[in-house]
Motif scaffolding. Structure first.
Motif, short mmCIF file in Angstrom:
data_model
loop_
_atom_site.label_atom_id
_atom_site.label_comp_id
_atom_site.label_asym_id
_atom_site.label_seq_id
_atom_site.Cartn_x
_atom_site.Cartn_y
_atom_site.Cartn_z
N ARG A 9 0.82 -1.21 0.00
CA ARG A 9 0.00 0.00 0.00
C ARG A 9 0.86 1.27 0.00
O ARG A 9 0.36 2.37 0.16
N HIS A 10 2.15 1.11 -0.16
CA HIS A 10 3.05 2.26 -0.11
C HIS A 10 2.71 3.26 -1.20
O HIS A 10 2.48 2.90 -2.35
N GLN A 11 2.69 4.53 -0.84
CA GLN A 11 2.29 5.57 -1.79
C GLN A 11 3.19 5.64 -3.02
O GLN A 11 2.76 6.02 -4.10
N GLY A 12 4.46 5.30 -2.84
CA GLY A 12 5.40 5.38 -3.96
C GLY A 12 5.06 4.43 -5.09
O GLY A 12 5.56 4.59 -6.21
N ASP A 13 4.21 3.45 -4.83
CA ASP A 13 3.85 2.49 -5.87
C ASP A 13 3.16 3.16 -7.05
O ASP A 13 3.27 2.70 -8.18
N ALA A 14 2.42 4.23 -6.79
CA ALA A 14 1.70 4.90 -7.87
C ALA A 14 2.65 5.38 -8.95
O ALA A 14 2.39 5.21 -10.14
N GLN A 15 3.77 5.96 -8.56
CA GLN A 15 4.75 6.44 -9.53
C GLN A 15 5.41 5.26 -10.25
O GLN A 15 5.69 5.34 -11.45
N LEU A 16 5.64 4.17 -9.53
CA LEU A 16 6.22 2.99 -10.17
C LEU A 16 5.28 2.42 -11.23
O LEU A 16 5.73 1.97 -12.29
N MET A 17 3.99 2.48 -10.97
CA MET A 17 3.04 1.97 -11.95
C MET A 17 3.00 2.86 -13.19
O MET A 17 2.73 2.39 -14.30
N VAL A 18 3.28 4.14 -13.03
CA VAL A 18 3.39 5.04 -14.19
C VAL A 18 4.55 4.58 -15.06
O VAL A 18 4.46 4.56 -16.29
N GLN A 19 5.66 4.19 -14.43
CA GLN A 19 6.81 3.68 -15.18
C GLN A 19 6.46 2.40 -15.94
O GLN A 19 6.89 2.20 -17.07
N VAL A 20 5.67 1.55 -15.30
CA VAL A 20 5.25 0.31 -15.96
C VAL A 20 4.40 0.64 -17.19
O VAL A 20 4.58 0.06 -18.27
N TYR A 79 4.41 -10.66 -7.60
CA TYR A 79 3.18 -10.59 -6.81
C TYR A 79 2.76 -9.13 -6.62
O TYR A 79 1.62 -8.74 -6.87
N HIS A 80 3.73 -8.36 -6.13
CA HIS A 80 3.46 -6.96 -5.79
C HIS A 80 3.11 -6.16 -7.04
O HIS A 80 2.17 -5.34 -7.02
N LEU A 81 3.82 -6.39 -8.12
CA LEU A 81 3.57 -5.67 -9.36
C LEU A 81 2.14 -5.90 -9.85
O LEU A 81 1.41 -4.93 -10.10
N VAL A 82 1.73 -7.15 -10.00
CA VAL A 82 0.40 -7.44 -10.54
C VAL A 82 -0.68 -6.89 -9.63
O VAL A 82 -1.66 -6.29 -10.09
N ARG A 83 -0.51 -7.08 -8.33
CA ARG A 83 -1.54 -6.64 -7.39
C ARG A 83 -1.71 -5.13 -7.40
O ARG A 83 -2.81 -4.60 -7.47
N ARG A 84 -0.59 -4.41 -7.32
CA ARG A 84 -0.67 -2.95 -7.24
C ARG A 84 -1.12 -2.35 -8.57
O ARG A 84 -1.88 -1.39 -8.60
N PHE A 85 -0.64 -2.90 -9.68
CA PHE A 85 -1.06 -2.38 -10.99
C PHE A 85 -2.56 -2.55 -11.14
O PHE A 85 -3.26 -1.64 -11.60
N THR A 86 -3.08 -3.71 -10.75
CA THR A 86 -4.51 -3.96 -10.87
C THR A 86 -5.30 -3.05 -9.94
O THR A 86 -6.35 -2.52 -10.32
N GLN A 87 -4.81 -2.84 -8.73
CA GLN A 87 -5.51 -1.97 -7.78
C GLN A 87 -5.57 -0.53 -8.29
O GLN A 87 -6.59 0.15 -8.16
N LEU A 88 -4.48 -0.07 -8.88
CA LEU A 88 -4.38 1.35 -9.25
C LEU A 88 -4.97 1.65 -10.63
O LEU A 88 -5.31 2.80 -10.92
N THR A 89 -5.06 0.64 -11.50
CA THR A 89 -5.59 0.89 -12.85
C THR A 89 -6.92 0.20 -13.11
O THR A 89 -7.61 0.55 -14.06
N GLY A 90 -7.27 -0.79 -12.28
CA GLY A 90 -8.49 -1.55 -12.51
C GLY A 90 -8.33 -2.66 -13.52
O GLY A 90 -9.31 -3.30 -13.91
N MET A 91 -7.08 -2.93 -13.94
CA MET A 91 -6.83 -3.93 -14.97
C MET A 91 -5.41 -4.49 -14.80
O MET A 91 -4.48 -3.73 -14.58
N PRO A 92 -5.23 -5.82 -14.89
CA PRO A 92 -3.87 -6.38 -14.79
C PRO A 92 -2.99 -5.90 -15.95
O PRO A 92 -3.50 -5.50 -17.00
N PRO A 93 -1.66 -5.95 -15.79
CA PRO A 93 -0.77 -5.38 -16.80
C PRO A 93 -0.87 -6.00 -18.19
O PRO A 93 -0.77 -5.28 -19.19
N LEU A 94 -1.06 -7.32 -18.30
CA LEU A 94 -1.13 -7.92 -19.63
C LEU A 94 -2.39 -7.50 -20.37
O LEU A 94 -2.36 -7.26 -21.58
N GLN A 95 -3.51 -7.37 -19.67
CA GLN A 95 -4.73 -6.89 -20.30
C GLN A 95 -4.61 -5.42 -20.67
O GLN A 95 -5.11 -4.99 -21.72
N TYR A 96 -3.95 -4.65 -19.82
CA TYR A 96 -3.72 -3.23 -20.12
C TYR A 96 -2.89 -3.10 -21.39
O TYR A 96 -3.18 -2.27 -22.26
#
Length: 255
Positions: free
Chosen positions: A143-154, A180-197
């Motif tokens: 739940r770390h706030q810095g994850d949002a910026q990391l997901m922008v990089q993804v 684990y962390h990547l898929v979960r946080r990306f899905t939480q923050l975008t509403g869609m897993p990375p491969l579907q995105y």
């Protein structure tokens, strides 16, 4: 109606089933793996290591290895999806929260993993497994706030690499996270897993190529779709029409 497994899949040592039952029971038993279930309909009275629970539609049930469990199913038809995770998948994990409870993200992750097991796409199956395990582990660090910026990089990486399907390990390495962390946080923050995105990005770019007059087959090749039927089905699922029909309509309406 006795217990009936209408579907049973095994992928990389992980079993997944869809079970229906009515006015029947499971006697006391145990598993040597973690068992997680999404309850789709009906009611299940559960005895679990001396405690009683009632699982209802929309809830999940979770059992740890070696826990003793029994079930009594309602007369109303019961249906649930079960995923059996070997202990090696969650190696080093302490006992999970057991019993029946509401957990919408975990419920969705179980159902989506079951859907992925029906497809011959190992990358998709891995992603859905990472999401499922991430929801089970539910670590506070995720739940770390810095994850949002990391997901922008993804997202930027996915947008820059539209011609090939990304590997989860590569994406995770790009931002220094576990899969684990990547898929979960990306899905939480975008509403869609990375491969579907990523697939959405590819298809929107395909539409842009078709607008420029690029032939549908050439657009598919540029975006790494070497199977035309895969491209057509994916495009139709998102856009509601085939690439050829879309391009044809553009030509007619631009005259």
């Amino acid at each position: 109606m006795p217990l009936f497994a209408s579907e049973w899949f095994a992928r990389n040592g992980i079993e997944c089933s869809r079970v229906t039952a009515s006015d029947s029971a499971f006697p006391r038993h145990l598993h040597d793996e973690y068992v997680v279930c999404a309850n789709l309909s009906g009611r299940e009275a559960i005895w679990l290591d001396g405690k009683s629970y009632e699982a209802q539609a929309g809830q999940v049930t979770v059992y740890n290895p070696t826990s003793v469990q029994a079930s009594q199913f309602s007369v109303e038809p019961v249906s649930f999806i079960s995923v059996h995770l070997p202990q090696s998948v969650l190696a080093g994990t302490p006992a999970l929260r057991e019993g029946a409870f509401h957990h919408s993200p975990l419920f969705a992750a179980i159902c989506d993993y079951a859907d992925a097991t029906r497809q011959h796409d190992e990358g998709l199956q891995e992603q859905q497994l990472m999401w499922l395990c991430g929801e089970l582990l539910d670590d506070s660090a995720s739940r770390h706030q810095g994850d949002a910026q990391l997901m922008v990089q993804v997202k930027e990486y996915l947008r820059a690499n539209l011609s090939s399907k990304p590997q989860l390990a590569t994406l995770a390495q790009q931002v220094g996270l576990s899969k684990y962390h990547l898929v979960r946080r990306f899905t939480q923050l975008t509403g869609m897993p990375p491969l579907q995105y990523h697939m959405q990005l590819r298809l929107h770019h395909a539409r842009e190529l078709l607008r420029r007059g690029v032939h549908a087959q050439d657009a598919a090749l540029q975006l790494g779709f070497y199977d035309q039927s895969h491209f057509i089905n994916a495009f139709r699922k998102v856009m509601g029409t085939t690439p050829h029909h879309y391009a044809h309509q553009l030509r007619i309406n631009s005259r």
